[in-house]
Enzyme design. Sequence first.
Site, PDB file in Angstrom:
ATOM      1  CD  GLU A 456     -21.182  24.750 -43.309  1.00 21.55           C
ATOM      2  OE1 GLU A 456     -20.437  23.759 -43.333  1.00 21.55           O
ATOM      3  OE2 GLU A 456     -22.051  24.933 -42.462  1.00 21.55           O
ATOM      4  CG  ASP A 529     -18.380  23.432 -40.010  1.00 19.00           C
ATOM      5  OD1 ASP A 529     -17.167  23.606 -40.252  1.00 19.00           O
ATOM      6  OD2 ASP A 529     -19.160  24.338 -39.661  1.00 19.00           O
ATOM      7  CG  ASP A 531     -21.692  20.648 -37.851  1.00 20.53           C
ATOM      8  OD1 ASP A 531     -21.805  20.530 -39.107  1.00 20.53           O
ATOM      9  OD2 ASP A 531     -21.748  21.745 -37.283  1.00 20.53           O
ATOM     10  CG  ASP A 533     -26.492  22.461 -39.100  1.00 16.22           C
ATOM     11  OD1 ASP A 533     -27.521  21.756 -39.282  1.00 16.22           O
ATOM     12  OD2 ASP A 533     -26.422  23.413 -38.306  1.00 16.22           O
TER      13      ASP A 533
END
Length: 664
Positions: A456, A529, A531, A533
């Site tokens: 990403e 990541d 998280d 997102d």
Amino acid sequence: MSSEYGASSIQVLEGLEAVRRRPAMYIGSIDDYGLHHLVWEIVDNSIDEAMAGFCDRIKVILGQTERGLESVTVQDNGRGIPTEPHPHYNMSSLELVTTRLHSGGKFDHSSYKVSGGLHGVGIAVVNALSSWMQVKVKRNGKILMQEYVRGETISHGLIEVKENWDYKSGTHTTFIPDPDIFETVHFDINPIRNRLRELAFLNKGLTITLIDERKPRDDDKEESKSDIPDEVTEETEKQNRWIFHYDGGIKAYVEQLATNRLHEDLPYFDETIETTQVEVSLAYDNSERDLIYTFTNNINTRHGGTHLSGFKSGLTRAINSYALKNDQLVKNSHLKKELKDKRSIFTGNDVREGLVAVVSVKVINPQFEGQTKTKLGNSEVKGAVESCSYENILKFLEEHPLSAKAIIEKCEAAATLRMKYRQLRDAVRKTQVKGTGKLVDCAVTDPAQRELFLVEGDSAGGSAIEGRFSEFQAILPLRGKVINVEKARLEKAMRNKEILEIIRAVGGGYRENFQIENVRYHKVILLMDADIDGHHIVCLLLTFFFRYMPELIDEGYLYIAQPPLFRLKKGNKEVYVLSEKEKNEITTEWGSRVEISRFKGLGEMNPIQLRNTVMDPSNRTLLQVTRENIIDAEHIFKTLMGDEVAPRREFIESHALEAENLDF
Ligand code: 0RA
């Protein structure tokens, strides 16, 4: 011409020893499949009586003896098995059908059975394989009973019993499967419940009740332990009674299957053409798959056959005829042009996208084909189903303009997509020729050794390119959020460059054209990541792979990398850790003044850190994606990708990354 009980109905009768000697020949096997077959045999007799129009209530009761052996009782309010002495044998007709194989004549219901197969062997086989069986018949105001042990009559003749039944005639059969014959004598409520529900759909107006009177078993308790609170209230108590009754017949079935249909009214018809009864209902929902269930004489014809092909061509013709007559509904200019030339514009696949249909035929002399005898062969059925499907579906469309509009729109979307697929195929081919795009490939050529990281963001992508083991690790940086495949469908997805690049990099094609042997990497690793997102992008990509390359998942080629959760720092010591537990261990070890920060994103790490934590096979943690851990993937993806935001968040937070840990 012979009379009803004429010479032609006299057959050589056989006792039941043969059945006990070789049970598998009659019921397929002696495992739980064979055991449940006994239930179907008895239920089928009552269903036949219902199909003949003499019975509208069937009750199935799972019971248990004091000694804990399970029993099955099937009750119907049909005419009752004839109890009169049989004119040619020295016993009642009832005793004849329960204790002799192949007793034909008036009781030969084989016209409604799968001939030659395992079905239709009847009550005598059940009797032979039961340690105890009892049949009670009510006819002419009297209830007569007979009992058997391992197929042998134990009561002389029929015994009259005084009982109050709610109906003036009927048959009650109870049997206890013989534990000396079967590997297991425990009945599973689930297949029984599902099949009885299905039979109720397939025989409209018939009421089928299922009652489970057995004591809960230890393993049942085990099963429900997790979701039943300590205090068992009435609502949480195990349900043990189900009543199935559908006046709408298979229309109700389709309504239940297509919960998100695109139109209010449903085509439905029930017609008899010569001797073939044809019942059809259908609906469209917003999905890309099609779901057509076909039945012949209540038997699921899993491999289709003449009724299925008749239905398919009738449907395709009806929708094309309607579109031709109502060309203002069609917006796509290419399709409009074809309409002008009076041509069919929708292919069979176009009109089946999002289709949910049930096709049920009742045929006098069904011919079943194939290994599993689940394909209908009767050629006359094709024409019958095709013509009445064509006429009735066309009539439905004409009479329901709003539903028709929704259906035509759905078909048009499918046809438009079909044309765009072709463009996509060309586009993929072109990019393949044009060069490598953003992909940074690795050196080795053996796909089994090659790994492709989908990373990403450009900055993390940059670090990954620098930090990778360039020998066997390739990097494809993805920018922004990969388009939401579930919501946007292919149309938009195809314009999405990232999707094109992934397809091109993986190299095996996609969807119908996917070929696992052309895949260029045996590990495709999503590196995002840790998280919300990042999880979201993982979910989008999983949706994409699930829709476009499910074989990649089945083959075990798809993985999710686990970036660390925390960064721990003390002086010039710095480590990244994956879990809370690890974090605590290290802080204890390092003592005070450890600087703990929640790890923000891959972009924070330098190439060396990235290499050491998430890329080095000897140190990283990979999660292998499997269909099993994408439990009920269809549903999950709908939750994740659909419009309902709340359940989606909840889901992502609780299980988005459920997968098996690898590479420890
Ligand atoms: C043949 C003739 C008749 C009834 C049945 C079969 C029959 C069989 C079963 C098996 C389970 N339930 C059933 N119900 C009916 C009746 C013939 C007559 O009464 O005229």
